[in-house]
Enzyme design. Sequence first.
Site, mmCIF file in Angstrom:
data_model
loop_
_atom_site.group_PDB
_atom_site.id
_atom_site.type_symbol
_atom_site.label_atom_id
_atom_site.label_comp_id
_atom_site.label_asym_id
_atom_site.label_seq_id
_atom_site.Cartn_x
_atom_site.Cartn_y
_atom_site.Cartn_z
ATOM 1 N N SER A 44 -8.785 -9.745 0.684
ATOM 2 C CA SER A 44 -9.226 -8.584 -0.064
ATOM 3 C C SER A 44 -10.398 -7.906 0.646
ATOM 4 O O SER A 44 -10.316 -7.612 1.833
ATOM 5 C CB SER A 44 -9.592 -9.005 -1.496
ATOM 6 O OG SER A 44 -9.834 -7.895 -2.324
ATOM 7 N N HIS A 92 -3.001 -10.702 -2.490
ATOM 8 C CA HIS A 92 -3.466 -10.719 -3.875
ATOM 9 C C HIS A 92 -2.432 -11.321 -4.817
ATOM 10 O O HIS A 92 -1.944 -10.656 -5.725
ATOM 11 C CB HIS A 92 -3.780 -9.297 -4.331
ATOM 12 C CG HIS A 92 -5.027 -8.733 -3.748
ATOM 13 N ND1 HIS A 92 -5.067 -8.141 -2.511
ATOM 14 C CD2 HIS A 92 -6.289 -8.641 -4.252
ATOM 15 C CE1 HIS A 92 -6.303 -7.707 -2.275
ATOM 16 N NE2 HIS A 92 -7.054 -7.994 -3.310
ATOM 17 N N GLU A 133 -1.275 -6.107 3.371
ATOM 18 C CA GLU A 133 -1.004 -6.282 1.943
ATOM 19 C C GLU A 133 -2.019 -5.477 1.146
ATOM 20 O O GLU A 133 -3.054 -5.062 1.656
ATOM 21 C CB GLU A 133 -1.069 -7.765 1.559
ATOM 22 C CG GLU A 133 -2.425 -8.435 1.752
ATOM 23 C CD GLU A 133 -3.417 -8.198 0.628
ATOM 24 O OE1 GLU A 133 -2.973 -8.078 -0.547
ATOM 25 O OE2 GLU A 133 -4.622 -8.126 0.903
#
Length: 304
Positions: free
Chosen positions: A106, A270, A200
């Site tokens: 992230s 995630h 992602e």
Amino acid sequence: MSVFHLIAPSGYCINQQAAQRGVQRLTEAGHTVNNSAVIQRRNQRFAGTEAERLGDVNDLINLTAPDTIVMAVRGGYGASRLLEKIDWQALSARQQKDPLLICGHSDFTAIQCGLLAQGNVISFSGPMLAANFGAEEMNAFTEHHFWLALRHEQFTVEWPGSGPDCDAEGTLWGGNLAMLISLIGTPWMPKIKNGILVLEDINEHPFRIERMLLQLYDAGILNRQSAIVLGSFSGSAPNDYDAGYNLNAVCAFLRSRLSVPLITGLDFGHEQRTVTLPIGAHAVLKNGGNCTRLTLTGHPILRK
């Protein structure tokens, strides 16, 4: 058993219960968890002041316990504020002598990319304390692949990927798509050619995903790679206005422009179910026969 050293360079951990559950789960498994005071730290939306969060990263050079796993508590936002003041040279020198196993995803992608760009330092895109180890039930797939990556000099992940048959190899790099986009034109964006780029994100509408991918394409980054691998993009459901325009349509459009293979379906990012990937390691990608194989080597591992 291993030593986990917690850092919180990004957002305040709103789910304190999950973070404490993560500490308890690791401790009950026989591991040592250090620096847990960062879990409760808060300044506005951040996990502490700029100085405190910067200290989390720069102070890593002083860790002496062998086989230390450095794990981010959570993502959010905040790492970008630290990049110009991180001591990349000292961290790179530290990693060359006795590498820490640094893990997160992230917002942490910004620091991982900086480590790779500034010092060719390999880190791991993988689970974090609160969301993963602190989940009400630890995902067995995630736990297995975490230790697989950290304990084996060579390992392979397999999944039923979608995309053209291909054989490609190169440096594995990437992470969170939005964070990677934010680094274009900065000293913390890795300049990698012929790599395997993994991407992602979460809670991004398909058109936003396409727009970010097109920015990488227009910057010449995508076609400089050997292959592109897309991971989880949960929360990307289209709406009625899209009239059939979805993530599959995005991929089809990108493939019409790309000169390199685009493979989808990897469980990473995630999600509760995620592989752990050594960012900066050597990767061999093979796709065909309804199976995709990604083999990784050259990353640091636990020695005991």
